[in-house]
Design a protein around this motif. Structure first.
Motif, PDB file in Angstrom:
ATOM      1  N   ALA A 188      50.128  71.722  27.012  1.00 34.92           N
ATOM      2  CA  ALA A 188      49.768  70.854  25.888  1.00 34.92           C
ATOM      3  C   ALA A 188      48.923  71.584  24.855  1.00 34.92           C
ATOM      4  CB  ALA A 188      49.024  69.617  26.389  1.00 34.92           C
ATOM      5  N   GLY A 189      48.092  72.511  25.318  1.00 30.44           N
ATOM      6  CA  GLY A 189      47.157  73.179  24.417  1.00 30.44           C
ATOM      7  C   GLY A 189      47.654  74.483  23.824  1.00 30.44           C
ATOM      8  N   ARG A 190      48.911  74.820  24.082  1.00 30.86           N
ATOM      9  CA  ARG A 190      49.456  76.084  23.578  1.00 30.86           C
ATOM     10  C   ARG A 190      50.907  75.880  23.129  1.00 30.86           C
ATOM     11  NH1 ARG A 190      44.856  77.334  24.022  1.00 30.86           N
ATOM     12  NH2 ARG A 190      43.900  79.112  25.083  1.00 30.86           N
ATOM     13  N   TYR A 191      51.432  76.843  22.405  1.00 32.89           N
ATOM     14  CA  TYR A 191      52.874  76.891  22.178  1.00 32.89           C
ATOM     15  C   TYR A 191      53.547  77.192  23.514  1.00 32.89           C
ATOM     16  CZ  TYR A 191      51.943  77.184  17.144  1.00 32.89           C
ATOM     17  OH  TYR A 191      51.531  76.930  15.871  1.00 32.89           O
ATOM     18  N   SER A 192      54.833  76.866  23.622  1.00 30.97           N
ATOM     19  CA  SER A 192      55.550  77.101  24.880  1.00 30.97           C
ATOM     20  C   SER A 192      56.989  77.531  24.582  1.00 30.97           C
ATOM     21  CB  SER A 192      55.567  75.821  25.728  1.00 30.97           C
ATOM     22  OG  SER A 192      56.342  74.816  25.085  1.00 30.97           O
ATOM     23  N   ASN A 193      57.674  77.972  25.630  1.00 30.64           N
ATOM     24  CA  ASN A 193      59.074  78.393  25.487  1.00 30.64           C
ATOM     25  C   ASN A 193      60.016  77.229  25.771  1.00 30.64           C
ATOM     26  OD1 ASN A 193      58.286  78.391  28.216  1.00 30.64           O
ATOM     27  ND2 ASN A 193      59.978  79.760  28.783  1.00 30.64           N
ATOM     28  N   LEU A 194      59.713  76.067  25.202  1.00 30.76           N
ATOM     29  CA  LEU A 194      60.500  74.859  25.424  1.00 30.76           C
ATOM     30  C   LEU A 194      61.984  75.084  25.149  1.00 30.76           C
ATOM     31  CD1 LEU A 194      60.663  71.780  25.985  1.00 30.76           C
ATOM     32  CD2 LEU A 194      60.248  71.435  23.537  1.00 30.76           C
ATOM     33  N   GLU A 195      62.292  75.673  24.020  1.00 33.10           N
ATOM     34  CA  GLU A 195      63.690  75.961  23.664  1.00 33.10           C
ATOM     35  C   GLU A 195      63.813  77.401  23.161  1.00 33.10           C
ATOM     36  OE1 GLU A 195      65.120  72.972  20.971  1.00 33.10           O
ATOM     37  OE2 GLU A 195      65.372  71.492  22.565  1.00 33.10           O
ATOM     38  N   LYS A 243      75.654  66.275  28.325  1.00 37.55           N
ATOM     39  CA  LYS A 243      74.838  67.163  27.488  1.00 37.55           C
ATOM     40  C   LYS A 243      75.365  67.242  26.054  1.00 37.55           C
ATOM     41  CE  LYS A 243      73.131  70.276  31.139  1.00 37.55           C
ATOM     42  NZ  LYS A 243      73.194  71.651  31.679  1.00 37.55           N
ATOM     43  N   LYS A 244      76.677  67.088  25.902  1.00 37.74           N
ATOM     44  CA  LYS A 244      77.284  67.203  24.577  1.00 37.74           C
ATOM     45  C   LYS A 244      77.254  65.898  23.784  1.00 37.74           C
ATOM     46  CE  LYS A 244      80.446  70.829  26.158  1.00 37.74           C
ATOM     47  NZ  LYS A 244      81.854  71.133  26.548  1.00 37.74           N
ATOM     48  N   ASN A 245      76.897  64.803  24.435  1.00 38.73           N
ATOM     49  CA  ASN A 245      76.895  63.515  23.754  1.00 38.73           C
ATOM     50  C   ASN A 245      75.744  63.462  22.735  1.00 38.73           C
ATOM     51  OD1 ASN A 245      76.078  60.475  23.497  1.00 38.73           O
ATOM     52  ND2 ASN A 245      78.152  60.482  24.325  1.00 38.73           N
ATOM     53  N   PRO A 246      75.990  62.979  21.528  1.00 44.26           N
ATOM     54  CA  PRO A 246      74.934  62.916  20.501  1.00 44.26           C
ATOM     55  C   PRO A 246      73.699  62.126  20.929  1.00 44.26           C
ATOM     56  CG  PRO A 246      77.093  62.473  19.527  1.00 44.26           C
ATOM     57  CD  PRO A 246      77.293  62.512  21.010  1.00 44.26           C
ATOM     58  N   LEU A 247      73.871  61.180  21.854  1.00 54.40           N
ATOM     59  CA  LEU A 247      72.736  60.372  22.310  1.00 54.40           C
ATOM     60  C   LEU A 247      71.655  61.198  22.993  1.00 54.40           C
ATOM     61  CD1 LEU A 247      73.955  57.005  23.878  1.00 54.40           C
ATOM     62  CD2 LEU A 247      72.199  57.324  22.137  1.00 54.40           C
ATOM     63  N   ILE A 248      72.043  62.346  23.545  1.00 57.50           N
ATOM     64  CA  ILE A 248      71.079  63.146  24.300  1.00 57.50           C
ATOM     65  C   ILE A 248      69.888  63.543  23.436  1.00 57.50           C
ATOM     66  CG2 ILE A 248      72.080  65.435  23.861  1.00 57.50           C
ATOM     67  CD1 ILE A 248      70.688  64.135  27.203  1.00 57.50           C
ATOM     68  N   ARG A 249      70.124  63.671  22.135  1.00 53.39           N
ATOM     69  CA  ARG A 249      69.037  64.004  21.213  1.00 53.39           C
ATOM     70  C   ARG A 249      67.962  62.910  21.206  1.00 53.39           C
ATOM     71  NH1 ARG A 249      67.518  68.680  18.289  1.00 53.39           N
ATOM     72  NH2 ARG A 249      66.158  68.010  16.586  1.00 53.39           N
ATOM     73  N   ALA A 250      68.408  61.658  21.313  1.00 53.99           N
ATOM     74  CA  ALA A 250      67.466  60.537  21.295  1.00 53.99           C
ATOM     75  C   ALA A 250      66.817  60.297  22.656  1.00 53.99           C
ATOM     76  CB  ALA A 250      68.188  59.270  20.841  1.00 53.99           C
ATOM     77  N   LEU A 251      67.478  60.735  23.719  1.00 54.71           N
ATOM     78  CA  LEU A 251      67.010  60.415  25.073  1.00 54.71           C
ATOM     79  C   LEU A 251      66.352  61.589  25.786  1.00 54.71           C
ATOM     80  CD1 LEU A 251      70.102  58.348  26.310  1.00 54.71           C
ATOM     81  CD2 LEU A 251      68.040  57.517  25.168  1.00 54.71           C
ATOM     82  N   ARG A 252      66.320  62.753  25.143  1.00 50.38           N
ATOM     83  CA  ARG A 252      65.794  63.947  25.820  1.00 50.38           C
ATOM     84  C   ARG A 252      64.278  63.826  26.050  1.00 50.38           C
ATOM     85  NH1 ARG A 252      65.975  68.509  20.959  1.00 50.38           N
ATOM     86  NH2 ARG A 252      64.268  67.632  19.727  1.00 50.38           N
ATOM     87  N   PRO A 253      63.789  64.440  27.123  1.00 46.60           N
ATOM     88  CA  PRO A 253      62.350  64.410  27.412  1.00 46.60           C
ATOM     89  C   PRO A 253      61.588  65.419  26.557  1.00 46.60           C
ATOM     90  CG  PRO A 253      63.500  65.673  29.078  1.00 46.60           C
ATOM     91  CD  PRO A 253      64.561  65.117  28.170  1.00 46.60           C
ATOM     92  N   ASP A 254      60.294  65.188  26.387  1.00 49.77           N
ATOM     93  CA  ASP A 254      59.477  66.130  25.612  1.00 49.77           C
ATOM     94  C   ASP A 254      58.939  67.221  26.532  1.00 49.77           C
ATOM     95  OD1 ASP A 254      57.531  64.738  27.046  1.00 49.77           O
ATOM     96  OD2 ASP A 254      56.080  64.848  25.417  1.00 49.77           O
ATOM     97  N   LYS A 255      58.182  68.147  25.956  1.00 43.93           N
ATOM     98  CA  LYS A 255      57.709  69.303  26.725  1.00 43.93           C
ATOM     99  C   LYS A 255      56.741  68.911  27.841  1.00 43.93           C
ATOM    100  CE  LYS A 255      53.904  70.494  23.543  1.00 43.93           C
ATOM    101  NZ  LYS A 255      53.330  71.561  22.683  1.00 43.93           N
ATOM    102  N   LEU A 256      55.938  67.863  27.620  1.00 43.41           N
ATOM    103  CA  LEU A 256      54.972  67.472  28.641  1.00 43.41           C
ATOM    104  C   LEU A 256      55.673  66.841  29.848  1.00 43.41           C
ATOM    105  CD1 LEU A 256      52.019  66.069  26.494  1.00 43.41           C
ATOM    106  CD2 LEU A 256      52.369  68.372  27.391  1.00 43.41           C
ATOM    107  N   THR A 257      56.705  66.042  29.596  1.00 45.34           N
ATOM    108  CA  THR A 257      57.476  65.471  30.702  1.00 45.34           C
ATOM    109  C   THR A 257      58.137  66.566  31.527  1.00 45.34           C
ATOM    110  OG1 THR A 257      57.925  63.422  29.492  1.00 45.34           O
ATOM    111  CG2 THR A 257      59.426  63.977  31.296  1.00 45.34           C
TER     112      THR A 257
END
Length: 463
Positions: free
Chosen positions: A108-115, A312-326
């Motif tokens: 949470a307190g730093r940048y990360s290699n999320l993507e 993974k290819k469905n456009p909805l995944i963008r709305a349902l994806r978890p954030d870095k903390l999860t």
């Protein structure tokens, strides 16, 4: 006349006490002005409705100060769970392990290699962070994480069965809490619900008779939040898989809670072990991260690689994806599962479920010993039962011990309210005119806090 007693916004803003709040909290006077206006609007509304018939200048100022201070603090605060419900949905379900909390703070307190792929120096995928770990622990071909299990159900139905039929047993069309029903989720996804069987009995031939050219999926929903006994019959997972293979239709099982540590070996419940379901060749499986898994809120989907890739290819995944903390919390939690001994010791959810009555009684005794001598007669230790909660194993009662508090010198409803107002709030339950504090869910470092809270509250009452 009473309206004339309402002070002006400027007079309240310039009051020494209000000025002191502005200085001490390093908050702008503009924001305090907004809060004063809101408070005075509420006062006017109470006068109009007849709730307020007189105004005391001192009382109005005190109420305004409370109004402002409450809005300068976070609404979400830590509480002490003394209810005995391990996965208490209203109290945030799983308590995360210390190792997870430490990792979360770093991320949470730093940048990360999320993507970001550290090996190639190019863009990576957040789905890669936990996929290999999940497949290693479950034996599945592929995995995907979304923000909760309801999202997982919605995504699977939308991506694979939209405008097509999904066959499901009438006895498995469950409500999952918060008035969300499987049938409603299916409707929103565009899938067409095809109910088969009866409420209490469904057979394999019920599914087979319903299959047609528009059938996209066979759905099995684990009844994790209710129990149906008596004259009942349901289709076994392996039989549904055989039927799906025969007709080339994917089978999806919504497990709900999800168990990666087999509690059946401790004779606790009969919740299906995820590895066992994977071994039965179910095409897709989904389950929650914050229930029996003991991690953060997440929906975990495992199964056939081709189907996971479709999701993974469905456009909805963008709305349902978890954030870095999860993802950070889930990965840290799953890493504990690589060492079963460490897992049982460090994962609060499992640790609390597996506590023996003797261990719980010892915690209750520690609490009572910390009460002041004058207040010890108000408390006694009695046997009781805890619940797992979170819509998991509703038929399982865990033997426990509670500290039962009552006296003719005070009202237990008053005591329950005072404990809720304590800092931190202590959440207990009332049963048969006694306030019960279940030691199972009171963490070791919280025992002294609960005892101090009781001593303080009793002290104010008995003066």
């Amino acid at each position: 006349m009473i309206f004339r007693s309402i002070p002006s916004v400027a007079s309240q803003l310039n009051h020494p006490i209000i000025k002191n709040i502005v200085e001490n909290h390093a908050v702008s006077s503009d924001y305090i002005t907004i809060l004063i206006k809101k408070y005075l609007e509420e006062v006017r509304s109470e006068i109009v409705s007849g709730q307020l018939t007189s105004i005391s200048e001192d009382q109005l100022l005190n109420d305004l100060v409370d109004f402002i201070r409450k809005r300068l603090k976070p609404n979400m605060v830590p509480v002490i769970n003394a209810t005995g419900v391990v996965l208490h949905t209203n109290l945030g379900r799983s308590v995360l392990p210390n190792a997870v909390n430490q990792h979360l703070t770093k991320i949470a307190g730093r940048y990360s290699n999320l993507e970001y792929n550290l090996e190639t120096g190019k863009r990576g995928s957040r789905h890669d962070i936990v996929e290999q770990l999940i497949t290693t622990l479950t034996g599945a071909e592929a995995a995907l994480v979304v923000n909760n299990n309801a999202s997982a159900v919605f995504l699977i139905l939308k991506a694979i069965a939209s405008e097509k039929e999904v066959i499901v047993s009438r006895g498995e069309i469950v409500e999952i809490g918060g008035s969300f029903r499987i049938s409603d989720i299916m409707k929103e996804s565009g899938a067409v619900l095809n109910e088969v069987g009866t409420t209490n009995r469904t057979y394999t031939h019920d599914y087979e008779r319903a299959i047609n050219e528009n059938t996209a999926m066979l759905l099995k929903v684990h009844k994790s939040n209710f129990v149906m006994n008596g004259y009942t019959h349901s289709v076994l997972t392996e039989d549904l898989v055989m039927l799906g293979q025969k007709h080339h239709i994917p089978v999806y099982e919504d497990l709900g809670s999800g168990v990666l540590y087999d509690l059946k070996k401790h004779k606790i419940g009969n919740e299906p072990f995820i590895k066992e379901i994977v071994d039965k060749k179910v095409d897709l499986i989904s389950f929650s991260g914050d229930k029996l898994l003991g991690g953060p809120q997440a929906g975990i989907i495992i199964g056939r690689r081709d189907l996971i890739n479709t999701l993974k290819k469905n456009p909805l995944i963008r709305a349902l994806r978890p954030d870095k903390l999860t993802l950070a919390a889930l990965e840290s939690t799953l890493l504990l599962y690589l060492d079963e001994k460490k897992l049982v010791e460090e994962l609060p959810t499992l640790r609390d479920i597996l506590l023996t009555p003797q261990e719980i009684k010892k915690k209750a005794e520690e609490l009572c010993d910390l009460l002041l001598d004058d207040y010890k007669p108000y408390a006694k230790i009695i046997p009781d039962y805890s619940e797992i909660g979170g819509g998991s194993m509703p038929d399982v009662k865990l033997p426990s011990f509670v500290v039962a508090v009552n006296s003719d010198r005070f009202d237990v409803q008053w005591l329950e309210r005072e404990l809720r107002k304590h800092d931190p709030p202590i959440i207990a339950r009332i049963h048969k005119n006694a306030l019960l504090l279940d030691a199972r869910t009171i963490q070791a470092d919280e025992i002294v806090i609960v005892a101090q809270g009781l001593n303080e509250i009793f002290g104010t009452r008995m003066i």
